[in-house]
Design a protein around this motif. Structure first.
Motif, PDB file in Angstrom:
ATOM      1  N   GLY A   1       0.607  -1.429   0.095  1.00 51.14           N
ATOM      2  CA  GLY A   1       0.138   0.195  -0.064  1.00 51.14           C
ATOM      3  C   GLY A   1       0.546   1.096   0.003  1.00 51.14           C
ATOM      4  O   GLY A   1       0.599   2.258  -0.799  1.00 51.14           O
ATOM      5  N   ALA A   2       1.804   1.227   0.723  1.00 50.26           N
ATOM      6  CA  ALA A   2       2.789   2.362   0.740  1.00 50.26           C
ATOM      7  C   ALA A   2       3.382   2.415  -0.517  1.00 50.26           C
ATOM      8  O   ALA A   2       3.774   3.789  -1.022  1.00 50.26           O
ATOM      9  N   CYS A   3       3.957   1.304  -1.162  1.00 55.76           N
ATOM     10  CA  CYS A   3       4.569   1.355  -2.699  1.00 55.76           C
ATOM     11  C   CYS A   3       3.519   2.226  -3.438  1.00 55.76           C
ATOM     12  O   CYS A   3       3.936   2.963  -4.548  1.00 55.76           O
ATOM     13  N   ARG A   4       2.230   1.815  -3.443  1.00 55.12           N
ATOM     14  CA  ARG A   4       1.520   2.250  -4.285  1.00 55.12           C
ATOM     15  C   ARG A   4       1.240   3.893  -3.996  1.00 55.12           C
ATOM     16  O   ARG A   4       1.155   4.865  -5.107  1.00 55.12           O
TER      17      ARG A   4
ATOM     18  N   HIS B   1      -3.717  -7.903  -5.858  1.00 54.62           N
ATOM     19  CA  HIS B   1      -3.486  -7.827  -7.176  1.00 54.62           C
ATOM     20  C   HIS B   1      -4.266  -6.625  -7.849  1.00 54.62           C
ATOM     21  O   HIS B   1      -3.325  -5.840  -8.708  1.00 54.62           O
ATOM     22  N   MET B   2      -5.058  -5.862  -7.204  1.00 59.64           N
ATOM     23  CA  MET B   2      -5.606  -4.637  -7.758  1.00 59.64           C
ATOM     24  C   MET B   2      -4.834  -3.537  -7.415  1.00 59.64           C
ATOM     25  O   MET B   2      -4.424  -2.480  -7.801  1.00 59.64           O
ATOM     26  N   LEU B   3      -4.002  -3.651  -6.230  1.00 60.56           N
ATOM     27  CA  LEU B   3      -3.101  -2.450  -5.773  1.00 60.56           C
ATOM     28  C   LEU B   3      -1.778  -2.556  -6.841  1.00 60.56           C
ATOM     29  O   LEU B   3      -1.532  -1.609  -7.344  1.00 60.56           O
ATOM     30  N   LEU B   4      -1.283  -3.795  -7.134  1.00 61.63           N
ATOM     31  CA  LEU B   4      -0.152  -3.806  -7.979  1.00 61.63           C
ATOM     32  C   LEU B   4      -0.540  -3.362  -9.589  1.00 61.63           C
ATOM     33  O   LEU B   4       0.009  -2.796 -10.054  1.00 61.63           O
TER      34      LEU B   4
END
Length: 630
Positions: free
Chosen positions: A435-438, A464-467
């Motif tokens: 989440g932080a990477c997003r 999956h959706m975050l990536l």
């Protein structure tokens, strides 16, 4: 002071050791001892030792009951030691009372030891131990005893069945409960109000509401316990409307709501965020004259907090007669969820000054608040403070620290923290890093975190959706498509986004591109009008949140019909000007909707409160309580 031993004591007390019943003579004798020995009468043991009074079985029985009533385990052990060295140590009645004392005081190992050493066990013996296990969260131990009781030829009574059903409610499957239900029918206890209430509570806790309703309907007589058990069952299933209907029926049939009734209703409304209904029941509680004791106040506070009314939650907390650690934790959670990080920290410090001992939940509340408010130094300090209070960090605490570091943009430290943890990283811990990477658009580390999650929990659609979002934001549509293909091949389905809003005690639910609502045309026109107005003051649609490789115009069009925007347009059409709008969403609000809501709050000059899975967002005059840090 010598009390004569009578045959009457030996023959009758065996039926009442567990139930607390006694004949008039025994009760008079017990009261006489307690009147003469207000401290509990334990100094009588010294007088027995020095020979000033003669020992007596009634005396031991009374002292053990006194220890049970006061929860005095240490003193109970003293009586036990004295009793086993007396001439009466073979009295089964006193052995039953001793077992019951240990069970009620939570010392189950000692209770079992007494049970195992008894040469003869009657129905009271077995029931006392079954009840002890049932009331101390050891349901499997209680259920294992039942076949043994039947094998020795003893017939359970309604106390036994009630305790067994309570135990059956504490295990994941209702299979044991159904078997015990069969024994209740064979024994003729099914229509007993106590057994019937325990039966329907068992089915309700197992989620079998049809069976619970059937048992309830078959009760020859009902009491507050049976009504409360059914209301609580509907509340646990988040069926607030059904719970409310039962609440009114309960009163029409002449039963007064209790603290448990109100607590269940507040829990039901908290899960759905039904603020108006919650306020209605709160008013009813006030009129009833019942005091706002801690456990009811805690659920009421939680209801207001989860329904978006943090001010009402604070008022409830301030009016609690005697707040406990759960009350403090509820208030800390409420403040954290509503984006009041500094206030959460201040309340925590006040809690420590007053003398409350923080527990695992307390520290999780504080760490979450620090994470959401960007209080990096304080968050790290409170994580270290857990050692001082001997609170062992759980997975959720490590997740909060990774989230704290990640939100602050210190991704390398967050990754190092994960590698140095004394526990194996879970999917939730890697999820916090993802989440932080997003948020900070770190594609490489995000992909690595996602791979770790796929290994640990391949069926969760969220990572999956975050990536996919990370790749789409970077314009890597081919990689985003690969993630979607992987989801399809693995059978992983994205949770459909939906939003809902409560207006005049009715809940209206919306999904993206919703065309099923009877006001759909008016809703679309309202949002088109609002979209035009906010564009005039600076709103620019953020098309990076559309995870499809289509042209800019089509991506912008898809943005405008997200479920929360439709819910907002509906609320603008159907609520008075200047009133607060409250919307709930089942997943995290997207960045574009968050931006749009800020502009709308400025244009219409109204507060908009949006609850998503992470927190509450209070939009007012063009800004949000999260300060765009969520």
């Amino acid at each position: 002071m010598s009390v004569l031993v009578s045959p009457h004591f030996v023959t009758t007390s065996a039926t009442s050791a567990d139930s607390g019943e006694s004949d008039g003579g025994e009760e008079e004798e017990e009261n006489d001892i307690l009147r003469k020995n207000p401290s509990g009468g334990l100094h009588i043991l010294d007088r027995i030792d020095n020979g000033s009074i003669s020992p007596d079985p009634m005396l031991y029985n009374t002292l053990l009951k006194r220890c049970t009533h006061l929860g005095k385990l240490k003193e109970g052990r003293m009586v036990h030691t004295h009793f086993v060295n007396s001439n009466f140590n073979h009295y089964q009645v006193i052995q039953n009372t001793l077992l019951n004392m240990y069970a009620k005081c939570g010392s189950l190992d000692n209770a079992r030891k007494v049970f195992d050493e008894m040469p003869v066990r009657d129905m009271v013996t077995w029931t006392a131990l079954i009840t002890g296990y049932s009331q101390n969260d050891r349901p499997k131990y209680a259920l294992v005893l039942f076949p043994g009781m039947l094998r020795v030829g003893l017939k359970p009574n309604y106390f036994t069945f009630s305790s067994l059903l309570k135990a059956a409610a504490g295990v994941p499957s209702e299979r044991d409960g159904r078997q015990i239900h069969g024994y209740c029918i064979k024994s003729g206890y099914e229509s007993n109000v106590y057994v019937g209430s325990a039966l329907l509570d068992m089915y309700a806790r197992c989620g079998q509401m049809d069976a619970a309703e059937f048992v309830f309907g078959g009760l020859m007589s009902k009491n507050e316990v049976s009504w409360n058990a059914l209301i609580a069952g509907h509340a646990r299933k988040e069926k607030g409307e059904d719970a409310l209907v039962l609440f009114w029926k309960m009163q029409r049939e002449g039963f007064e709501p209790t603290h448990f009734t109100y607590s269940s209703l507040f829990s039901a409304f908290a899960s759905t965020g039904a603020l108006e209904q919650g306020k209605w029941i709160h008013a009813h509680l006030t009129k009833s004259g019942l005091k706002l004791i801690a456990f009811v106040g805690n659920t009421l506070l939680d209801m207001y907090a989860k329904s978006g009314s943090i001010e009402d939650a604070r008022k409830v907390f301030d009016r609690l007669i005697k707040p406990d650690v759960v009350s403090w934790n509820s208030m800390l959670t409420a403040s954290a969820q509503h984006g009041r990080g500094e206030e959460t920290v201040e309340r925590f410090e006040e809690m420590l000054r007053i003398g409350f001992e923080p527990n695992v939940v307390t520290f999780l509340c504080v760490l979450t608040a620090c994470s959401h408010a960007g209080l990096l130094d304080k968050g790290q300090y409170y994580f270290e403070l857990m050692k001082k209070f001997k609170v062992e960090p759980e997975v959720t605490h490590y997740v909060a620290v990774v989230d704290l570091l990640g939100r602050a943009g210190i991704l390398d430290r967050a990754e190092r923290f994960i590698r140095e943890m004394p526990i194996e990283p879970t999917a939730a811990i890697w999820g916090a890093l993802l989440g932080a990477c997003r948020m900070h658009k770190n594609m490489e580390l995000g992909a690595y975190a996602a791979e770790r999650i796929f290994e640990l929990d391949p069926n969760d659609s969220g990572p999956h959706m975050l990536l996919c979002n990370i790749y789409a934001t970077a314009g890597r549509w081919r990689d985003a498509a690969k993630v979607r293909k992987m989801m399809k091949e693995s059978g992983v389905k994205k949770e459909p986004a939906c939003s809902w809003v409560e207006i005049e005690n009715a809940v209206h639910t919306f999904v993206a591109n919703d065309d099923a609502h009877p006001q759909r045309e008016d809703i679309c026109k309202m949002w088109e009008k609002m979209c035009g107005r906010i564009k005039e003051i600076g709103y620019v649609p953020d098309t990076s949140h559309v995870l499809l490789f289509v042209d800019v115009r089509e991506r912008e069009a898809k943005l405008q019909y997200h479920s929360e925007k439709l819910a907002l347009a509906f609320a603008l059409l159907n609520t008075p000007p200047e009133s607060t709008i409250r919307i709930k969403k089942n997943i995290r609000v997207c960045g574009d909707c968050h931006s749009a809501f800020k502009f709308v709050s400025k244009v219409v000059k109204r507060e908009i409160i949006l609850r998503d899975t992470n927190r509450f967002h209070h939009f007012c005059d063009g800004s949000c309580s999260c300060r765009d840090y969520w």
